[in-house]
Design an enzyme around this catalytic site. Structure first.
Site: not given
Lengths: 279, 317
Positions: B13, B40, B61, B86, B112, B120, B170
């Site tokens: 990322r 992020s 989104e 998302f 991610h 998560d 990530r």
């Protein structure tokens, strides 16, 4: 001027009725309800170039969010000169640019986004409006949405964003005809005061009570234009009659997505004289 | 066997963030959108240098995808940034109608992705996104393997007309591809030459494939390793040429076997040269909470799993 517009309205109604009759499908009710609005917008209000370019630089733009009223959109575009009027004859046929719902996919001049799956048009318009600001393009972005369409949540993301980010070169019109497929909006999912909702989201809200009256529409659009570029997005609540101009299609949701029979077509056409020549 | 050195582990990322920052300096039409995940997605440098070309959408989104579509109409090249989950499943219909079907030049940049999101858990670990995106007509699907390649891909897609899904992740992983690489959409990268088995990998599994190749080499097995960063359009020639030599193939990806790279490879082979294939992928399951390394081990997405699959597929020749 008003007489010219009225004759386009009459011809557009005929186009709508003949298009849906020929293929026995399509959405005449909402199309007829928005005929005066779109005729006025395209022929009197928007500054446009009918030599279509996707980027619409230094032109006003229009996005149809409730894409199912494609018959009125196609007729208005064709009668304005975007593409040959005869092409209305291909509506919903195999290999046509006039798909059931509008699309850019077949390259039909005048269409800048696909719509039909509801609730997406305002977001697209916001992007186009913000691109205009980045490009120092002072022209405006117009949209049209159904009232039932406001039940889609994405609208409220867009409505919230528009005022928060001061997208004030946007004029969004809601077609308040009080009807959706399953019946009256007040029976399907009552939405309360749409005016209060837009005001709560910090929009400038104008009401056009006679949404099928050309003079009222033009006055409303004139006022909207004056109120644009003042830090807030502008909403027009346009109270229309679904099926307007055809007596048996009014005061009901029955003609949302139904085509007339041969007899019904003849009856409907007799109420709307041919003015500019049928395609 | 070629040797690949880790030039210092980094997250993919951050490669996206660096690529976007460079685009901000070189391409005035590039704009960026984010749905409340600037940190992020490593977008802060772009924002600092180009505040007027950044759009903070908030946690919305669907609206972000529509706004991105609209921005293209004014000649902009929008890069949207949020998590892979998302960026795809949550907004599938918006992408389908307003971007893909409308032929809009939007770059959907998704961080991610996969199990390596880690703790998560499954609500955020999408393993279906490659499938969702590759099924959309006209959509280009890219899954980069390290920092350098993600940066190069980010820069390259700005000049690649059309809707693109760029998938990255990530965790901090080995950075081993050249920093000056030219990224060619749709062009496979040959990493190792071999004769016994072809290993085609995408994303984080490419480094694992190289590690597997070393282990296999010690066992006397010669593996050909190909980095398939572009899943659609797929470099079919690179795959067919390789299996013509090796006669069997392992596909490796951080994704469900349904809808992933492996299925695209299987179709290519079935139409031309039916070939024994093993799939290193998740087995139609959701993920769970744990460290990335624990999850990649539990779900069989590492060098050891690629070695096992290679040995198995060679037996099937």
């Amino acid at each position: 001027m008003m007489q010219d517009l009225q004759s386009i309205v009459s011809q557009t109604r005929r186009d709508i009725l003949r298009m849906v009759h020929k293929v026995n499908s399509g959405h005449p009710g909402g199309s007829l309800g928005c005929t005066e609005f779109l005729v006025a917008l395209y022929n009197e209000v928007m500054e446009i170039d009918i030599d279509f370019k996707m980027d619409g630089e230094n032109e006003d733009l229009f996005f149809l969010s409730n894409g199912h009223i494609s018959p009125v959109f196609y007729s208005v575009l064709a009668r304005r000169g975007y593409f040959p009027v005869d092409e209305l004859n291909t509506f919903r046929l195999l290999d046509s640019r006039l798909q059931g719902h509008p699309t850019t996919h077949e390259g039909l001049p005048g269409v800048r986004i696909a719509s039909g799956s509801l609730g997406q048009g305002m977001s697209v318009a916001l992007g186009a409006a913000q691109a205009k600001k980045l490009n120092n393009d002072s022209k405006l972005v117009y949209t049209l949405h159904g009232d039932g369409e406001l039940q889609e949540g994405q609208n409220w993301e867009a409505i919230m964003y528009a005022s928060a980010k001061k997208v004030d070169n946007l004029i969004a019109t809601i077609d308040l005809n009080g009807q959706q497929i399953d019946g009256a909006t007040n029976d399907v999912l009552p939405m309360g005061s749409i005016k209060a909702k837009f005001e709560a989201f910090d929009w400038i809200v104008l009401e056009v009570k006679e949404g099928n009256n050309l003079e009222a529409i033009l006055n409303g659009l004139k006022e909207a234009k004056e109120k644009a570029n003042n830090g807030k997005p502008v909403c027009i609540l346009l109270e229309t009659m679904m099926g307007n101009g055809v007596d048996f299609m009014m005061h009901t949701h029955a003609w949302h997505g139904k085509a007339p029979s041969d007899e019904q077509l003849a009856n409907a056409l007799s109420q709307n004289p041919e003015t500019l020549g049928d395609y | 066997m070629k040797e690949y050195k880790n030039q210092g582990s980094k997250d993919t990322r951050s490669g996206f963030g660096a690529g976007l920052t460079e685009l901000g300096r070189t391409n005035p039409n590039v704009v960026a959108l984010c749905a409340d995940l600037i940190g992020s997605l490593k977008m802060q440098d772009f924002i600092n240098e180009n505040p007027e070309r950044f759009f903070q959408i908030g946690i919305a989104e669907a609206n972000m995808m529509g706004i991105a579509a609209g921005l293209t109409i004014g000649g902009k090249i929008p890069f949207t940034g949020t998590f892979a989950n998302f960026s795809t499943g949550r907004v599938y219909d918006q992408i389908r109608q307003s971007i893909a079907y409308s032929n809009k030049n939007v770059k959907i940049c998704a961080s991610h992705a996969g199990l390596t999101l880690g703790e998560d858990g499954a609500t955020h670990q999408i393993l279906e996104d490659i499938g969702l995106m590759k099924m959309l007509p006209g959509m280009t699907v890219i899954n980069t393997c390290d920092y350098n390649q993600t940066k190069a891909a980010t820069i390259a897609i700005a000049d690649y007309e059309g809707s693109v899904y760029l998938r990255f992740g990530r965790p901090v992983v080995a950075n081993f591809t050249p920093s000056d690489q030219k990224f060619e959409v749709g062009k496979a990268v040959h990493l190792q030459k071999g004769t016994d088995v072809t290993i085609v990998a995408t994303g984080h599994l490419v480094w694992e494939a190289l590690e597997a190749c070393k282990i296999l080499n010690k066992k006397g097995i010669s593996a050909e390793v190909i980095n398939i960063h572009t899943i659609k359009p797929l470099d079919e020639k690179a795959i067919l040429d390789s299996v013509a030599k090796t006669g069997c193939i392992v596909t490796a990806e951080e994704h469900n076997f349904l809808g992933g790279l492996g299925e695209s490879v299987a179709r290519t082979l079935a139409l031309s040269t039916p070939t024994p294939q093993e799939f290193v992928a998740t087995n139609d399951t959701f993920g769970e909470s744990a460290t990335p390394a624990q999850l990649m081990d539990k779900y069989g997405l590492n060098a050891a799993a690629i070695v096992r699959a290679s040995e198995k597929v060679i037996q099937r020749k």
